[in-house]
Scaffold this active site. Structure first.
Site, mmCIF file in Angstrom:
data_model
loop_
_atom_site.group_PDB
_atom_site.id
_atom_site.type_symbol
_atom_site.label_atom_id
_atom_site.label_comp_id
_atom_site.label_asym_id
_atom_site.label_seq_id
_atom_site.Cartn_x
_atom_site.Cartn_y
_atom_site.Cartn_z
ATOM 1 N N SER A 98 0.840 -1.203 0.000
ATOM 2 C CA SER A 98 0.000 0.000 0.000
ATOM 3 C C SER A 98 0.870 1.247 0.000
ATOM 4 O O SER A 98 2.086 1.181 0.254
ATOM 5 C CB SER A 98 -0.931 0.015 1.220
ATOM 6 O OG SER A 98 -0.177 0.112 2.413
ATOM 7 N N TYR A 102 6.378 8.526 17.542
ATOM 8 C CA TYR A 102 6.562 8.455 16.093
ATOM 9 C C TYR A 102 7.767 9.289 15.665
ATOM 10 O O TYR A 102 8.616 8.843 14.887
ATOM 11 C CB TYR A 102 5.286 8.933 15.397
ATOM 12 C CG TYR A 102 5.347 8.915 13.890
ATOM 13 C CD1 TYR A 102 5.733 7.766 13.193
ATOM 14 C CD2 TYR A 102 5.001 10.045 13.145
ATOM 15 C CE1 TYR A 102 5.786 7.742 11.812
ATOM 16 C CE2 TYR A 102 5.038 10.028 11.757
ATOM 17 C CZ TYR A 102 5.431 8.880 11.094
ATOM 18 O OH TYR A 102 5.476 8.866 9.727
ATOM 19 N N ILE A 154 3.198 4.365 -0.339
ATOM 20 C CA ILE A 154 4.474 4.610 -1.003
ATOM 21 C C ILE A 154 5.149 3.306 -1.408
ATOM 22 O O ILE A 154 5.763 3.220 -2.471
ATOM 23 C CB ILE A 154 5.384 5.457 -0.086
ATOM 24 C CG1 ILE A 154 4.843 6.902 -0.017
ATOM 25 C CG2 ILE A 154 6.828 5.454 -0.576
ATOM 26 C CD1 ILE A 154 5.499 7.773 1.027
#
Length: 248
Positions: free
Chosen positions: A17, A150, A19
Site C-alpha cells: 500500500s 513516532y 508509497i
C-alpha cells in the site's frame, strides 16, 4: 519501457500500500524483479498480482519473520540489489505523560527495531554496489505535541541510516534516506482517525504547505528508483526531503 534496473533484485517492506506499492510499480516498470512484504496476506497477494511482484508475508516487527525473509531471499535469489525499508506506522497520538507502553512498543518495534534488524539481517545478501533506501519522515526533525514516539522512531532511523552508509561504503553500498512530508496515503487512516478528523487534518496540512497540495506517492517512487540506479552512484548518507516546502 525503462531498462535502468534490469536484472536487479529489489525488496520492499510494506509494499502492499501507499508509497511501498507505488515504489513496487515503478521498479517493475524499470524491469527490476521485485519482492514485496506485508502483514496482511490478502492485501499483499492482491498488490503482488496488481504489480507483477513476488509476495511474502512478513511483519517487520517480528525478528522471526525477518529471518524467514532472509532465508527466502537467499534461496530464491542469493542476492539483493535494492532494499527499500518502507514499512512503518504512526501509532496513536498522546502526550508523553499519557502515552501507553503498548503504543510505544508497537511503533518502535516496527519503525525502528524492525527496520534496524531488517537491514542488519539482510546486509550479507546485499550485492557490492547495492542501494539501500530508508523511508523516514520530516517528523524526525519536528517536535509536535502528542507525536513523541513516532517522531523519535524516525529520528533514530535517520541515525542508523547514516551509520550504515559509513559502514557499507567500502563495498560501494549506498544508504540514503527519503523524508516525505504529507502525502496521499492511508497512513493516518490506519491510525484510527475518523473521516471528519482526517479531512480537517488534511485541510490544515495543505494550508501549511507552500505548494498548497499533498504529495503524490508516485513521485517518491521515482526518487527511490533514481537512488537505486546508476545516476545516483555518488550519493550516500543523504537525506532527501520531499515536503512541498513545508520545512522552510
Amino acid at each position: 519501457m525503462n531498462h535502468t534496473l534490469q536484472h536487479k533484485v529489489a525488496v520492499i517492506t510494506g509494499g502492499n500500500s501507499g508509497i511501498g506499492l507505488a515504489a513496487a510499480k515503478e521498479l517493475v516498470a524499470r524491469e527490476a524483479t521485485v519482492l514485496i512484504t506485508g502483514r496482511r496476506k490478502e492485501a499483499v497477494y492482491k498488490a503482488a498480482a496488481e504489480t507483477g511482484t513476488i509476495p511474502f508475508i512478513a511483519d517487520q516487527a517480528s525478528l522471526e519473520d525477518i529471518e524467514k525473509l532472509k532465508e527466502e531471499l537467499q534461496e530464491r535469489f542469493g542476492k539483493i540489489d535494492i532494499l527499500f525499508i518502507n514499512a512503518g506506522i504512526t501509532g496513536g497520538f498522546a502526550s508523553i505523560a499519557d502515552v501507553s507502553v503498548e503504543n510505544f512498543d508497537s511503533v518502535m518495534n516496527i519503525n525502528f527495531r524492525g527496520a534496524y534488524f531488517t537491514l542488519s539481517k539482510l546486509i550479507p545478501l546485499l550485492s557490492d554496489g547495492a542501494s539501500v533506501v530508508i523511508l523516514s519522515s520530516i517528523v524526525a526533525a519536528t517536535y509536535h505535541p502528542n507525536s513523541s514516539v513516532y517522531q523519535a522512531s524516525k529520528a533514530a532511523l535517520n541515525s542508523i541510516a547514516k551509520t550504515a552508509a559509513a559502514e557499507l561504503a567500502s563495498r560501494n553500498i549506498r544508504v540514503n534516506i527519503i523524508s516525505p512530508g504529507p502525502h496521499k496515503t492511508e497512513v493516518m487512516k490506519k491510525a484510527g482517525l475518523d473521516a471528519t478528523t482526517l479531512e480537517q487534518i488534511n485541510d490544515q496540512l495543505v494550508n501549511s504547505i507552500p505548494l498548497k497540495k499533498m504529495g503524490d506517492p508516485a513521485d517518491i517512487a521515482k526518487l527511490v528508483a533514481y537512488l537505486s540506479g546508476p545516476e545516483a552512484g555518488f550519493i550516500t548518507g543523504s537525506e532527501i526531503i520531499v515536503d512541498g516546502g513545508m520545512m522552510l
